[in-house]
Design an enzyme around this catalytic site. Sequence first.
Site, short mmCIF file in Angstrom:
data_model
loop_
_atom_site.label_atom_id
_atom_site.label_comp_id
_atom_site.label_asym_id
_atom_site.label_seq_id
_atom_site.Cartn_x
_atom_site.Cartn_y
_atom_site.Cartn_z
N HIS A 114 4.90 9.51 2.58
CA HIS A 114 3.84 10.46 2.95
C HIS A 114 3.21 10.08 4.28
O HIS A 114 3.24 8.92 4.69
CB HIS A 114 2.75 10.52 1.88
CG HIS A 114 1.98 9.24 1.73
ND1 HIS A 114 2.48 8.16 1.03
CD2 HIS A 114 0.77 8.86 2.19
CE1 HIS A 114 1.60 7.17 1.08
NE2 HIS A 114 0.56 7.56 1.79
N ASP A 116 -0.71 10.28 5.79
CA ASP A 116 -1.98 10.27 5.07
C ASP A 116 -2.72 11.60 5.18
O ASP A 116 -2.83 12.19 6.27
CB ASP A 116 -2.89 9.16 5.63
CG ASP A 116 -2.43 7.77 5.19
OD1 ASP A 116 -1.86 7.66 4.08
OD2 ASP A 116 -2.62 6.82 5.96
N HIS A 267 4.89 6.88 5.65
CA HIS A 267 5.02 5.51 5.16
C HIS A 267 5.15 5.53 3.65
O HIS A 267 4.88 6.55 3.01
CB HIS A 267 3.84 4.65 5.61
CG HIS A 267 2.50 5.20 5.23
ND1 HIS A 267 1.83 6.12 6.01
CD2 HIS A 267 1.71 4.98 4.15
CE1 HIS A 267 0.68 6.43 5.44
NE2 HIS A 267 0.58 5.76 4.30
N ARG A 284 -8.32 -0.31 5.51
CA ARG A 284 -7.85 0.66 6.49
C ARG A 284 -9.02 1.30 7.22
O ARG A 284 -10.05 1.57 6.59
CB ARG A 284 -7.06 1.74 5.75
CG ARG A 284 -6.32 2.72 6.64
CD ARG A 284 -5.52 3.71 5.81
NE ARG A 284 -6.29 4.93 5.56
CZ ARG A 284 -5.96 5.87 4.66
NH1 ARG A 284 -4.89 5.73 3.92
NH2 ARG A 284 -6.70 6.93 4.51
FE LIG Z 1 -0.87 6.22 2.81
#
Ligand SMILES: [Fe+2]
Length: 331
Positions: A114, A116, A267, A284
């Site tokens: 996917h 994000d 990713h 993140r």
């Molecule tokens: Fe992700």
Amino acid sequence: MTGITVNPAAGRIGAEIEGVDISRPLDAEQIRTIQQALDEWKVVIFRNQRLDHATQTAFGRQFGELTYGHPHHEPPKDAPEIYTIQHRRFEKQLGGDATRKQRSYAYAGNNGWHSDLTPFINPPAGAILRAEVLPNYGGDTQYTNLVAAYEGLSEPFKKFVDTLRAEHRYGANWSGMPQPSVAGFQKRVDENSLVAHHPIVRVHPHTGEKALFVNPIYTDHIVGMSPIESRLILGYLFDEIARPEYTVRFRWAPGSVIFWDNRATCHIPPRDLDHLDVERVLHRVTLVGEVPVGPDGRESEAIEGPRLGSEPVFTSTFFDRRDRAAKETVS
Ligand SMILES: [Fe+2]
């Protein structure tokens, strides 16, 4: 001039950047060098860095505005831009068995690749992930180059997909089977629909390259097609983006920081740890993105939900606060 070196890590995607301490403010030339490496290699890794929430946030801000941590997860105190990825924490909040079962169902019919948050009208431009706690083995992250995936298609098929648009939906999960829901989280997702129609081929705003902007976690169907047409074509495209020749696999180590372009890559988070009792904690920060544009110059269309920006996206209480005391059941 900058002392920065960019060492490719695989044939079509990924590079390791050396010669820069990213915990310190960068000069314009350093920022340009890193941005150019990112545009060319789509994902870059820095090794042996020393970041905390504040310096990671400061590093990210040099490349654009940051989003609020995550639309559906609460950020750490005093660090609203941080999204902490820690499956043991999710399991503790929601119930371990239910969370593991939901993950196994969610991934049963798709390969997990996917970009994000593509159900937003303006999906993130990129993201920067740092490792804090790592297992002794396992837990690698893989990336794939969506520009290479597009370029690998035949010319007639490129022309065909250039015209298509697809619906991306939070919770879509290309599993083809009913999923058990983790009660509180599912309720929050259901109450806050996120749906957008994006061009299947997206033109990158920096490079002008065309990327195959679909993924089996969020892309639900092709707009205007019959279910069987949509399913067969998307199934083929999902296979194409996952071809090994377009990918790179990064092994994390203490001090590793990965920066990816979310417009040109997918990713896949590690799936080799679910059966192990190990901890893995990463943090993140996410760069606000623009509205995608197709080869015909047409922008994406918001169907449901707001834009993704620096403010919390949804005003309802976070699921993990609301359901902290609740014992999990699979419905
Ligand atoms: Fe992700």
